[in-house]
Design an enzyme around this catalytic site. Sequence first.
Site, mmCIF file in Angstrom:
data_model
loop_
_atom_site.group_PDB
_atom_site.id
_atom_site.type_symbol
_atom_site.label_atom_id
_atom_site.label_comp_id
_atom_site.label_asym_id
_atom_site.label_seq_id
_atom_site.Cartn_x
_atom_site.Cartn_y
_atom_site.Cartn_z
ATOM 1 N N ASN A 88 -60.424 -66.144 -107.596
ATOM 2 C CA ASN A 88 -60.892 -66.526 -108.768
ATOM 3 C C ASN A 88 -60.853 -65.595 -109.740
ATOM 4 O O ASN A 88 -60.899 -64.171 -109.691
ATOM 5 C CB ASN A 88 -62.495 -66.823 -108.760
ATOM 6 C CG ASN A 88 -63.312 -65.743 -108.195
ATOM 7 O OD1 ASN A 88 -62.827 -64.833 -107.388
ATOM 8 N ND2 ASN A 88 -64.649 -65.694 -108.489
ATOM 9 N N CYS A 93 -60.974 -71.256 -110.524
ATOM 10 C CA CYS A 93 -61.412 -70.833 -109.380
ATOM 11 C C CYS A 93 -60.225 -70.608 -108.360
ATOM 12 O O CYS A 93 -59.172 -70.505 -108.698
ATOM 13 C CB CYS A 93 -61.855 -72.261 -108.527
ATOM 14 S SG CYS A 93 -63.499 -72.862 -109.218
ATOM 15 N N GLU A 95 -59.398 -71.708 -105.535
ATOM 16 C CA GLU A 95 -58.432 -72.580 -104.915
ATOM 17 C C GLU A 95 -57.394 -73.138 -105.741
ATOM 18 O O GLU A 95 -56.302 -73.283 -105.533
ATOM 19 C CB GLU A 95 -59.586 -73.766 -104.577
ATOM 20 C CG GLU A 95 -60.409 -73.426 -103.383
ATOM 21 C CD GLU A 95 -61.693 -73.050 -104.135
ATOM 22 O OE1 GLU A 95 -61.763 -72.058 -104.957
ATOM 23 O OE2 GLU A 95 -62.732 -73.469 -103.485
ATOM 24 N N CYS A 145 -65.565 -76.393 -105.323
ATOM 25 C CA CYS A 145 -66.237 -76.967 -106.560
ATOM 26 C C CYS A 145 -65.596 -78.308 -106.532
ATOM 27 O O CYS A 145 -64.588 -78.600 -105.987
ATOM 28 C CB CYS A 145 -66.432 -76.499 -107.729
ATOM 29 S SG CYS A 145 -64.692 -76.193 -108.440
ATOM 30 N N CYS A 176 -61.982 -78.372 -107.850
ATOM 31 C CA CYS A 176 -61.025 -77.930 -106.903
ATOM 32 C C CYS A 176 -60.691 -78.916 -105.855
ATOM 33 O O CYS A 176 -59.556 -79.215 -105.434
ATOM 34 C CB CYS A 176 -61.518 -76.571 -106.141
ATOM 35 S SG CYS A 176 -61.681 -75.180 -107.202
HETATM 36 N N1 THU Z 1 -65.596 -70.349 -107.553
HETATM 37 C C1 THU Z 1 -64.338 -70.380 -107.125
HETATM 38 O O1 THU Z 1 -63.527 -69.490 -107.006
HETATM 39 N N2 THU Z 1 -64.374 -71.439 -106.024
HETATM 40 C C2 THU Z 1 -65.243 -72.534 -105.991
HETATM 41 O O2 THU Z 1 -64.950 -73.553 -105.522
HETATM 42 C C3 THU Z 1 -66.571 -72.505 -106.699
HETATM 43 C C4 THU Z 1 -66.838 -71.201 -107.460
HETATM 44 C C5 THU Z 1 -65.824 -69.153 -108.487
HETATM 45 C C6 THU Z 1 -65.733 -69.613 -109.797
HETATM 46 C C7 THU Z 1 -66.532 -68.098 -110.269
HETATM 47 O O3 THU Z 1 -65.677 -67.164 -110.746
HETATM 48 C C8 THU Z 1 -67.521 -67.943 -109.356
HETATM 49 O O4 THU Z 1 -66.915 -68.558 -108.110
HETATM 50 C C9 THU Z 1 -68.875 -68.367 -109.475
HETATM 51 O O5 THU Z 1 -69.154 -69.603 -109.770
#
Ligand code: THU
Length: 157
Positions: free
Chosen positions: A62, A73, A75, A112, A115
């Site tokens: 991320n 994110c 993913e 999320c 993603c």
């Molecule tokens: N995040 C991800 O990298 N993947 C996800 O599926 C959910 C959230 C990251 C986004 C942000 O940088 C941190 O987690 C907090 O939400």
Amino acid sequence: MTSKEIKIAYIEYESLDQLDPQDRELAEAAIEATKGSYAPYSGFNVGAAVRLDTGEIVKGANQENAAYPSGLCAERTAMFYASATYPDSIIESIAVTASQNGILCDSPASPCGACRQVMAQYQTKGGRPMSIILVGGKKIWKFDKVDDLLPLIFDSI
Ligand code: THU
């Protein structure tokens, strides 16, 4: 009127050594990928790794931004990089994990909605199921296809 139900199937593992060698390698790559996380705002370091049909593993993490929605994110960072770099390859599997203060989170990191939608797109593009491995320190979940995380996928256009 008919009442209907959707069931999702997944396997829960207690530790990395219960995974088959290919999945374990991908899970470990996702853990390694958390080192590339840039998360000065949330402190939540997410790592993702995708395995292509060529056997190549591509990592992502991320990336946050002072203008919050501009970040991305782990993913999607991994999948977009994989598709942009190897446009003819198929994403067969993705592993995701998260850590805080350098310690792997006990529970699996659950992707999320955005993603999941992007996973669905690349699953359709690849024409075969994409498996998803969500890695936590105390348990690991494996889903055989994106449909299990995103039932009734939007892919109408
Ligand atoms: N995040 C991800 O990298 N993947 C996800 O599926 C959910 C959230 C990251 C986004 C942000 O940088 C941190 O987690 C907090 O939400």
